[in-house]
Enzyme design. Structure first.
Site, mmCIF file in Angstrom:
data_model
loop_
_atom_site.group_PDB
_atom_site.id
_atom_site.type_symbol
_atom_site.label_atom_id
_atom_site.label_comp_id
_atom_site.label_asym_id
_atom_site.label_seq_id
_atom_site.Cartn_x
_atom_site.Cartn_y
_atom_site.Cartn_z
ATOM 1 N N ARG A 1 8.474 -68.241 -34.653
ATOM 2 C CA ARG A 1 9.907 -68.898 -34.574
ATOM 3 C C ARG A 1 10.959 -67.895 -34.197
ATOM 4 N NH1 ARG A 1 10.570 -70.766 -40.645
ATOM 5 N NH2 ARG A 1 8.744 -69.217 -40.945
ATOM 6 N N TYR B 1 23.169 -34.425 -5.726
ATOM 7 C CA TYR B 1 21.640 -34.946 -5.451
ATOM 8 C C TYR B 1 21.356 -34.884 -3.810
ATOM 9 C CZ TYR B 1 18.007 -38.332 -5.461
ATOM 10 O OH TYR B 1 16.694 -38.998 -5.423
#
Length: 461
Positions: A16, A387
């Site tokens: 359910r 980076y």
């Protein structure tokens, strides 16, 4: 005192819920339901806990780990059948066993303790945890005799019109004399429309043997809520939220709008903290005294120091010192360490960086993979370019440095103590202490060129 044990029923798939996630793993205030149950019942000083798992068993085992033993119910054939799976581990133990469902996250340690005490004081073979329900439809009714003793449990479909008027319900949590439980389970049949073995049938078997069956009525029916669908999940979330918020308020925390403040179960908040609406505080966060949090702030696994302010911001897996001012609209990402008296202003992102005492990043900047000293001023639009497409690199900014607006610091790079970086610079080499670094193209002004440019554009149109 008798030895005490617990069996947690956590094998049902929960169709359910309409979810790929195993039912008892659905969180209530940030913690899976079955973990709430285990933590509360274990607080009652038990000898052993056995959790019955089925669908999704590996996930439950990973979550609960060594805090419980496990047995597998390969087929879901009812609650009685689930308890039967624990027989090899439990059948010869003397003492009291509580049986509780893993989808009842609101039952508290205090209720478990009171249920054990009532059962043992009554000398019963079984005790049912009951509650008065404002709308008992769908629940098994607890039928008592004129001596207020439990006679039987009648399911909704089997109840007479008179019995359906009874508002005392069976919550699905029980205490049993352990040996009596497993002996009675041998007599439970699956001769019913569902072909399942029901645990409540044990009550009838014990009554037929003239054994004492008792009922312990809990005053707060909300605790007994079983979560079988998303509607009940939201109800459990609301009850848990208000319970936790009330506890913090009684401990000296000001929560401006408890209905719209979400604090997870393991959060620690010291007195005189003020929390504004729309705030979520989760994980193992610690908020120190006199801090102000919110509005519309999300904090996860952070420690926030005394007298600090975090407004309209997100902070995760980080440490924030004393008298720090963060926000609005700042993002403190994992592994940030913000020193005392620092400032992180609007639209600033900090990631895996240390910001020293008294340093300021006031607006529109990204500081990632950086070591920033004390009393550093970082101007608007500054970026630590960390980076290179493959690896992350460290930017070091030493004490008392000044970084001008719109500067790019190309890591790895060191900005020395007390140095200045001129606005608009792109720094690719280390800057010595007490130096001024200017790294930008030289300005060139072409007199009268603007008019020529405008005329040229008009001719094209």
């Amino acid at each position: 005192m008798k030895k005490r044990y617990a069996i947690i029923l956590a094998a049902g798939q929960g169709t359910r819920m309409k979810s790929k996630l195993y039912k008892v793993l659905h969180p209530v205030l940030g913690k899976p339901m079955v973990q709430h149950v285990l933590e509360q019942v274990k607080a009652v000083d038990l000898e052993d806990v056995v959790t019955v798992v089925g669908f999704g068993s590996d996930q439950v085992k990973d979550l609960l780990g060594d805090n419980t033993k496990f047995v597998l119910q390969e087929e879901q054939l009812g609650t009685g059948h689930a308890v039967m799976q624990a027989e090899e581990l439990m059948k010869d133990k003397k003492g009291t066993t509580i049986v509780v469902c893993g989808d009842t996250p609101l039952i508290t340690q205090e209720t478990f303790e009171k249920l054990f005490e009532h059962h043992e004081q009554e000398g019963a073979k079984a005790t049912i945890l009951t509650a008065k329900a404002p709308n008992p439809f769908g629940y098994g009714r607890v039928i008592r005799n004129d001596k207020n003793e439990v006679e039987r449990i009648v399911e909704q479909k089997d109840a007479s019109p008179e019995e359906q008027l009874v508002d005392e319900i069976n919550t699905g949590t029980y205490c049993f004399d352990n040996e009596a439980l497993f002996e009675a389970l041998k007599g439970v049949s699956n001769n019913n429309s569902q072909g399942e073995y029901y645990l409540p049938d044990v009550i009838e078997i014990l009554k037929n043997k003239s054994e004492k069956v008792s009922g312990f009525q809990i005053l707060n029916v909300d605790e007994t809520l079983g979560v079988n669908d998303r509607v009940a999940l939201s109800q459990a979330e609301k009850v848990m939220k208000l319970r936790i918020n009330e506890q913090h308020m009684r401990n000296g925390v000001t929560i401006m709008d408890p209905e719209n403040t979400y604090i997870h179960a393991d959060v620690v908040i010291e007195p005189d903290v003020v929390i504004y609406p729309g705030t979520t505080i989760g994980g193992n966060s610690i908020i120190r005294e006199n801090a102000i949090i919110g509005p519309n702030t999300e904090i996860q696994n952070c420690e926030i120091g005394e007298d600090s302010v975090v407004k309209q911001s997100v902070a995760t897996d980080s440490k924030i010192g004393k008298r720090v001012n963060i926000g609005p609209f700042a993002h403190i990402r994992p592994d940030a360490n913000i020193g005392d008296e620092a400032k992180v202003g609007n639209f600033v992102e900090i990631k895996k960086a240390e910001l020293g005492k008294g340093s300021k990043v006031s607006h529109l900047s990204y500081i990632g993979d950086a070591q920033v000293g004390s009393n550093v001023n970082i101007g608007c639009g500054t970026i630590t370019v960390n980076y290179d497409g493959k690896n992350k690199h460290l930017t070091t900014i030493e004490d008392d440095a000044f970084i001008g607006c719109n500067s790019n610091l190309i890591a790895p790079v060191i900005i020395g103590k007390g140095s200045y970086v001129a606005a608009g610079s792109t720094i690719t080499k280390d800057v010595p202490s007490d130096a001024l670094s200017v790294a930008r193209a030289r300005q060139s002004n072409k007199e009268g060129y603007a008019s020529k440019l405008k005329n040229r554009l008009q001719d094209k149109n």
